[in-house]
Write a protein that holds these residues in place. Structure first.
Motif, short mmCIF file in Angstrom:
data_model
loop_
_atom_site.label_atom_id
_atom_site.label_comp_id
_atom_site.label_asym_id
_atom_site.label_seq_id
_atom_site.Cartn_x
_atom_site.Cartn_y
_atom_site.Cartn_z
N VAL A 76 -7.28 19.71 9.17
CA VAL A 76 -6.99 19.81 7.73
C VAL A 76 -6.91 18.42 7.12
N GLN A 77 -7.75 18.19 6.13
CA GLN A 77 -7.79 16.89 5.47
C GLN A 77 -6.43 16.54 4.87
N GLY A 78 -5.97 15.34 5.12
CA GLY A 78 -4.72 14.84 4.55
C GLY A 78 -3.53 14.94 5.48
N CYS A 79 -3.55 15.89 6.39
CA CYS A 79 -2.40 16.09 7.28
C CYS A 79 -2.13 14.87 8.14
N GLN A 80 -3.16 14.29 8.73
CA GLN A 80 -2.98 13.11 9.57
C GLN A 80 -2.38 11.95 8.78
N GLU A 81 -2.77 11.83 7.52
CA GLU A 81 -2.24 10.74 6.70
C GLU A 81 -0.74 10.93 6.44
N ILE A 82 -0.33 12.17 6.22
CA ILE A 82 1.09 12.46 6.00
C ILE A 82 1.88 12.22 7.29
N VAL A 83 1.35 12.67 8.42
CA VAL A 83 2.02 12.47 9.70
C VAL A 83 2.11 10.98 10.02
N ALA A 84 1.05 10.22 9.73
CA ALA A 84 1.08 8.78 9.96
C ALA A 84 2.17 8.11 9.13
N CYS A 85 2.36 8.58 7.90
CA CYS A 85 3.43 8.04 7.06
C CYS A 85 4.79 8.35 7.67
N SER A 86 4.96 9.56 8.16
CA SER A 86 6.20 9.93 8.83
C SER A 86 6.45 9.04 10.05
N ASN A 87 5.40 8.78 10.82
CA ASN A 87 5.52 7.90 11.99
C ASN A 87 5.96 6.51 11.57
N ARG A 88 5.32 6.01 10.51
CA ARG A 88 5.57 4.64 10.05
C ARG A 88 6.96 4.47 9.45
N THR A 89 7.41 5.46 8.68
CA THR A 89 8.67 5.32 7.95
C THR A 89 9.88 5.93 8.67
N GLY A 90 9.60 6.85 9.60
CA GLY A 90 10.69 7.51 10.31
C GLY A 90 11.25 8.72 9.59
N CYS A 91 10.62 9.13 8.47
CA CYS A 91 11.12 10.31 7.78
C CYS A 91 10.89 11.55 8.65
N LEU A 92 11.76 12.54 8.51
CA LEU A 92 11.76 13.67 9.43
C LEU A 92 11.55 15.03 8.79
N ASP A 93 11.61 15.10 7.46
CA ASP A 93 11.54 16.41 6.81
C ASP A 93 11.20 16.24 5.33
N GLU A 94 11.18 17.37 4.61
CA GLU A 94 10.81 17.31 3.20
C GLU A 94 11.79 16.50 2.37
N PHE A 95 13.04 16.41 2.80
CA PHE A 95 14.01 15.63 2.05
C PHE A 95 13.76 14.13 2.22
N SER A 96 13.76 13.68 3.45
CA SER A 96 13.61 12.24 3.69
C SER A 96 12.19 11.73 3.42
N CYS A 97 11.20 12.60 3.51
CA CYS A 97 9.82 12.16 3.27
C CYS A 97 9.40 12.28 1.80
N TYR A 98 10.05 13.20 1.07
CA TYR A 98 9.54 13.48 -0.28
C TYR A 98 10.62 13.61 -1.36
N LEU A 99 11.66 14.36 -1.11
CA LEU A 99 12.58 14.72 -2.18
C LEU A 99 13.65 13.68 -2.51
N PHE A 100 14.15 12.95 -1.52
CA PHE A 100 15.17 11.95 -1.79
C PHE A 100 14.60 10.83 -2.65
N PRO A 101 15.40 10.28 -3.56
CA PRO A 101 14.92 9.14 -4.35
C PRO A 101 14.47 8.00 -3.43
N GLY A 102 13.32 7.46 -3.72
CA GLY A 102 12.78 6.37 -2.91
C GLY A 102 12.08 6.82 -1.64
N ALA A 103 11.87 8.12 -1.48
CA ALA A 103 11.18 8.62 -0.28
C ALA A 103 9.82 7.94 -0.16
N GLN A 104 9.57 7.34 0.99
CA GLN A 104 8.41 6.47 1.14
C GLN A 104 7.08 7.20 1.32
#
Length: 135
Positions: A76-104
């Protein structure tokens, strides 16, 4: 401005008309119709190392514990890019990756759609990562 355009489209009968022959809306696809990008954990690890330059123990754990999700993500196009961001930033879920202010990862998730299949699969991979103590 959008309301005016929306109303004009309704008046012309064009809004939501997906019966045209233009081909704008792709036919639905099922994962069962896709060719698997790899069949087992070693091939998953090799694909991620070669194609995505990711030979981390995190990805190795995911390939072993979350193989089906990793197969879907690769397809699926885009999924690897999102997972790579999670790997790079350490975010673990929709809150830390997207919803919290400043989510990277918010801008990357927005690029692929916050309710897209790519985002849904990547969130499942993050959950699997947590469940299997990969990180």
């Amino acid at each position: 401005m959008r309301i005016v355009f929306f109303c004009a489209a309704l008046a012309l009968g064009a809004c939501g008309d997906d019966s045209s022959e233009s081909g704008d809306i792709p036919e639905p696809r099922h994962f069962s119709e896709l060719t698997l990008p790899f069949n087992d954990a070693p091939a998953c690890i090799a694909t991620n190392s070669k194609k995505h330059q990711d030979d981390s123990s995190l990805t190795g754990c995911r390939c072993n514990a979350c193989l089906e999700l990793m197969q879907e993500c690769e397809a699926v196009q885009g999924c690897q890019e999102i997972v790579a961001c999670s790997n790079r930033t350490g975010c673990l879920d929709e809150f830390s990756c997207y919803l919290f202010p400043g989510a990277q990862c918010a801008s990357i998730i927005d690029r692929w759609g916050n309710s897209s299949i790519a985002t849904a699969i990547s969130l499942e991979i993050m959950a699997c990562t947590t469940t299997h103590n990969c990180r």
